[in-house]
Motif scaffolding. Structure first.
Motif, PDB file in Angstrom:
ATOM      1  N   HIS A  12     154.422  40.210   6.643  1.00 54.41           N
ATOM      2  CA  HIS A  12     153.250  40.326   5.787  1.00 54.41           C
ATOM      3  C   HIS A  12     152.480  39.003   5.785  1.00 54.41           C
ATOM      4  N   GLU A  13     151.160  39.100   5.762  1.00 52.08           N
ATOM      5  CA  GLU A  13     150.297  37.916   5.649  1.00 52.08           C
ATOM      6  C   GLU A  13     150.668  36.862   6.684  1.00 52.08           C
ATOM      7  N   VAL A  14     150.711  37.283   7.935  1.00 55.49           N
ATOM      8  CA  VAL A  14     151.193  36.416   9.011  1.00 55.49           C
ATOM      9  C   VAL A  14     150.128  35.415   9.427  1.00 55.49           C
ATOM     10  N   GLN A  15     150.524  34.169   9.516  1.00 56.99           N
ATOM     11  CA  GLN A  15     149.691  33.121  10.107  1.00 56.99           C
ATOM     12  C   GLN A  15     150.385  32.697  11.401  1.00 56.99           C
ATOM     13  N   LEU A 163     157.481  32.424   5.798  1.00 55.91           N
ATOM     14  CA  LEU A 163     157.579  33.709   6.510  1.00 55.91           C
ATOM     15  C   LEU A 163     157.872  34.780   5.476  1.00 55.91           C
ATOM     16  N   LYS A 164     156.935  35.699   5.338  1.00 48.60           N
ATOM     17  CA  LYS A 164     157.113  36.787   4.389  1.00 48.60           C
ATOM     18  C   LYS A 164     157.503  38.037   5.164  1.00 48.60           C
ATOM     19  N   ALA A 165     158.747  38.465   4.984  1.00 52.02           N
ATOM     20  CA  ALA A 165     159.263  39.598   5.750  1.00 52.02           C
ATOM     21  C   ALA A 165     160.105  40.487   4.854  1.00 52.02           C
ATOM     22  N   THR A 166     159.999  41.800   5.065  1.00 46.30           N
ATOM     23  CA  THR A 166     160.800  42.763   4.333  1.00 46.30           C
ATOM     24  C   THR A 166     161.429  43.736   5.322  1.00 46.30           C
ATOM     25  N   PRO A 167     162.626  44.234   5.033  1.00 43.72           N
ATOM     26  CA  PRO A 167     163.232  45.219   5.924  1.00 43.72           C
ATOM     27  C   PRO A 167     162.297  46.408   6.134  1.00 43.72           C
TER      28      PRO A 167
END
Length: 317
Positions: A12-15, A163-167
Motif C-alpha cells: 500500500h502507498e508504495v514509493q 513498507l506498508k504491507a498486508t497479507p
C-alpha cells in the motif's frame, strides 16, 4: 530457483526506489557473518550466490519483477544442552555451599552458560527468496513459514525506511471456497483440477483429518463434508500451469510449475552461464506467478480491498 512455497502480501502507498537506489539500500543491509555473541542474524544475500558476482538485486525491467534473497543465520544451541550445563553448575554450588540456589541465580547462570556456549554452537543458514511484482504491488516470499516471511518483510522495511504491507486476502475465504469446490464439482472453475490430498477441519473439538493420495470425489469424502467438516488445505492445479496446496490463509505450498514452462527454461540458450540461467528461470517463474495468482484471486471472487486497520506487516519504521 523455482519457488516451492508462497506467502503473498499486498503493498500500500508504495514509493518505489529505482533498481540502482534499491541495490544500494540492499548493500547497506547485506548479510554478515555471525559474531561470537550473536544467536541469529538476517541480511540480504546474492540470489545467485557466488556465481552471481555478489549481485543482490535482479530485475525484469519490462515487466516490473524484482528478485532479492535474505540469508537467515542462526546458532543451533539446544535448550537441553543449556539445561544440562546449568543443572551441573547448580548442583556444584549447592554441594559446596550447602544451600539451595535461588530462581534468580538460576536465571543468571542460564544467561552466563548461553553466552559461553554460543561461540561453539553450530550455525544453520537458510536462504529465503522474495519476488516483488512492482506493477501489481505484490510481494511473494518463498518460505513455508509465515513468521519467516514476516521476518523478511521486516528486513525489507528496515532497508527501505518504510513498507506498508498486508497479507493478500480474497472476498471469499479460501476455506469456504475449497469446501464448496470439494462438495460440489459443478461449482469448480473450468480450469481447476482437484488433487489427491486434503486437510479437513471440524467446527468442534474433533481435531483435523488429513488425507493423502485419496479420491477427493469419493462418497466417504462427501460424508465427511456433510458432517460439518471444512477443507482448510487442499491440493489443486491450474490446468497445465501450476499445482499447489492452497491453505486457509491463502498461502500456496508444494508449488510445482507446469511441464511446458520447465521445458522452456531447460531449452533456453544460457550458454551454461549460471547467472543467465537464474535470470531466465526467474523471468518465466515470475510471469507464471503473476498470471496464476490473479486467476486464483478471481476464483475467490476477487481481492478483499479493505485495508486492515493494524497488523504487524503494516507497521512502518
Amino acid at each position: 530457483m523455482w519457488f516451492k512455497n508462497l506467502h503473498l502480501y499486498r503493498l500500500h502507498e508504495v514509493q518505489l526506489l529505482s533498481p540502482e537506489q534499491m541495490a544500494m539500500a540492499l548493500t547497506d543491509h547485506a548479510a554478515k557473518p555471525l559474531g561470537t555473541a550473536d544467536a541469529r542474524r538476517l541480511g540480504w544475500t546474492a540470489p545467485a550466490g557466488r556465481l552471481g558476482g555478489g549481485q543482490l538485486l535482479h530485475t525484469v525491467q519490462n515487466d516490473g519483477h524484482r528478485l532479492i534473497s535474505a540469508l537467515r543465520q542462526e546458532r543451533m544451541l539446544p535448550a537441553s544442552v543449556i539445561k544440562e550445563e546449568v543443572d551441573e553448575q547448580v548442583a556444584d554450588i549447592e554441594a559446596r555451599e550447602g544451600r539451595k540456589v535461588t530462581r534468580k541465580e538460576k536465571m543468571a547462570l542460564k544467561e552466563q552458560v548461553t553466552e559461553a556456549l554460543l561461540p561453539r554452537a553450530f550455525t544453520r543458514s537458510q536462504k529465503i527468496d522474495l519476488w516483488w511484482d512492482t506493477e501489481r504491488n505484490l510481494i511473494g516470499v518463498n518460505t513455508p513459514s509465515r513468521s519467516r516471511a514476516e521476518d523478511v518483510l521486516d528486513l525489507l522495511r528496515e532497508t527501505l525506511g518504510s513498507l506498508k504491507a498486508t497479507p493478500l486476502s480474497s472476498q471469499t475465504l479460501p476455506i469456504r471456497a475449497m469446501t464448496t469446490w470439494l462438495g460440489d464439482p459443478a461449482t469448480r472453475p473450468a480450469d481447476l483440477q482437484i488433487g489427491d490430498s486434503v486437510v479437513l477441519k471440524a467446527k468442534g473439538d474433533d481435531g483435523v483429518l488429513r488425507g493423502r493420495q485419496v479420491d477427493l470425489d469419493s462418497d466417504e469424502m462427501q460424508q465427511l463434508l456433510e458432517s460439518g467438516r471444512q477443507a482448510s488445505q487442499m491440493a489443486m492445479a491450474i490446468e497445465g500451469q501450476l499445482s499447489f496446496v492452497l491453505h486457509d490463509d491463502l498461502a500456496l505450498k508444494s508449488l510445482r510449475f507446469g511441464d511446458a514452462l520447465i521445458e522452456e527454461a531447460d531449452h533456453a540458450d544460457d550458454g551454461d552461464d549460471a547467472l543467465a540461467r537464474l535470470e531466465t528461470d526467474f523471468v518465466l517463474m515470475a510471469g507464471s506467478l503473476r498470471d496464476n495468482v490473479a486467476r486464483l484471486i478471481e476464483w475467490l471472487d476477487g481481492e478483499n480491498q479493505q485495508e486492515p486497520a493494524s497488523t504487524k506487516s503494516e507497521a512502518q519504521s
